[in-house]
Enzyme design. Structure first.
Site, short mmCIF file in Angstrom:
data_model
loop_
_atom_site.label_atom_id
_atom_site.label_comp_id
_atom_site.label_asym_id
_atom_site.label_seq_id
_atom_site.Cartn_x
_atom_site.Cartn_y
_atom_site.Cartn_z
N GLY A 52 24.66 45.09 23.03
CA GLY A 52 24.07 43.78 22.79
C GLY A 52 23.69 43.12 24.10
O GLY A 52 24.27 43.44 25.15
N GLN A 105 21.55 36.49 29.97
CA GLN A 105 22.05 37.58 30.82
C GLN A 105 20.97 38.24 31.66
O GLN A 105 21.27 38.99 32.59
CB GLN A 105 22.73 38.66 29.96
CG GLN A 105 24.01 38.19 29.29
CD GLN A 105 24.63 39.30 28.49
OE1 GLN A 105 24.25 39.54 27.35
NE2 GLN A 105 25.58 40.01 29.09
N CYS A 156 31.30 43.30 28.35
CA CYS A 156 30.10 42.47 28.48
C CYS A 156 29.34 42.96 29.70
O CYS A 156 29.94 43.19 30.75
CB CYS A 156 30.52 41.01 28.66
SG CYS A 156 29.12 39.88 28.85
N LEU A 157 28.02 43.12 29.58
CA LEU A 157 27.24 43.62 30.72
C LEU A 157 27.29 42.67 31.91
O LEU A 157 27.06 43.09 33.04
CB LEU A 157 25.78 43.87 30.29
CG LEU A 157 25.57 45.02 29.29
CD1 LEU A 157 24.10 45.14 28.91
CD2 LEU A 157 26.07 46.34 29.85
N HIS A 165 29.66 37.73 19.71
CA HIS A 165 29.72 37.75 21.18
C HIS A 165 28.38 37.27 21.76
O HIS A 165 28.35 36.44 22.68
CB HIS A 165 30.05 39.18 21.64
CG HIS A 165 30.07 39.38 23.13
ND1 HIS A 165 31.21 39.77 23.81
CD2 HIS A 165 29.10 39.25 24.07
CE1 HIS A 165 30.92 39.86 25.11
NE2 HIS A 165 29.64 39.57 25.29
N GLU A 166 27.27 37.78 21.20
CA GLU A 166 25.95 37.43 21.73
C GLU A 166 25.56 35.99 21.39
O GLU A 166 24.96 35.30 22.23
CB GLU A 166 24.88 38.41 21.23
CG GLU A 166 25.12 39.87 21.58
CD GLU A 166 25.42 40.14 23.03
OE1 GLU A 166 24.96 39.38 23.90
OE2 GLU A 166 26.16 41.11 23.32
N HIS A 223 27.00 33.71 23.82
CA HIS A 223 26.23 33.66 25.07
C HIS A 223 25.17 32.56 25.01
O HIS A 223 24.91 31.88 26.01
CB HIS A 223 25.51 34.99 25.33
CG HIS A 223 26.30 35.98 26.12
ND1 HIS A 223 26.75 35.76 27.40
CD2 HIS A 223 26.71 37.24 25.80
CE1 HIS A 223 27.41 36.82 27.84
NE2 HIS A 223 27.40 37.73 26.89
NI NI Z 1 28.26 39.60 26.85
#
Ligand code: NI
Length: 173
Positions: free
Chosen positions: A46, A51, A94-95, A136-137, A140
């Site tokens: 995701g 991000q 998480c990236l 999660h996204e 963000h």
């Molecule tokens: Ni993340």
């Protein structure tokens, strides 16, 4: 299409509420394609627009990539309209936090209202790992990071690690 740079925490763009998308024009569609390229290149499941340094309410996800069965989804201006009473605990990464993984407790399923890539309003129920990913996204997009779901002590520890990680990135070789 292109792979974009990932913004690592801590960063202001990751901590603020993203803007609602008005018109889904070519620039937005290009951005979505680049987000998919960036997510797949980094082996993510995701990715949210903040991000890649775009403060917009857009997220892409593909939770089936592990079994080589592409199921790419894009959600624009998503809103959780129903949350289950039951919870699940799942290990998340998480990236924007390379090499940081820990367990997070979230509702088992959620119903989300969003716009698809052609601007059509949709509602979908996300279950299991997809529910983990979409929550999660969506977090963000509100400037909420997965570290906000853990103890203050652990959050502080991860913040220190990330500061060190970012400092090392900028060091000349
Ligand atoms: Ni993340």
């Amino acid at each position: 299409m292109s792979v974009l740079d990932i913004v690592f925490a801590p960063s202001e763009v990751l901590s603020k509420k993203a803007l609602v998308v008005g018109n889904i024009d070519k620039a937005i569609k290009d951005l979505v394609n680049n987000m998919f390229d960036t997510m797949y290149e980094n082996n993510g499941v995701g990715l949210a627009a903040p991000q890649i340094n775009q403060s917009l309410q857009i997220l892409v996800m593909d939770c089936s990539s592990k079994d080589n069965n592409y199921n790419s989804t894009v959600l624009i201006n998503p809103k959780i309209i129903i949350k289950s009473e039951g919870f699940q605990v799942h290990e998340e990464g998480c990236l924007s936090f390379p090499n940081q993984y820990f367990e997070v407790k979230r509702p088992e399923f959620v119903k989300v209202n969003y716009l698809d890539i052609v601007g059509k309003r949709k509602e979908k129920i996300f279950n299991g790992f997809e529910a983990v990913c979409v929550q999660h996204e969506i977090d963000h997009l509100a400037g909420t990071l997965f570290t906000s779901h853990i103890s203050r002590l652990k959050r502080h520890m991860i913040l220190k690690k990330m500061q060190k990680f970012k400092k090392n990135l900028n060091k000349p070789i």
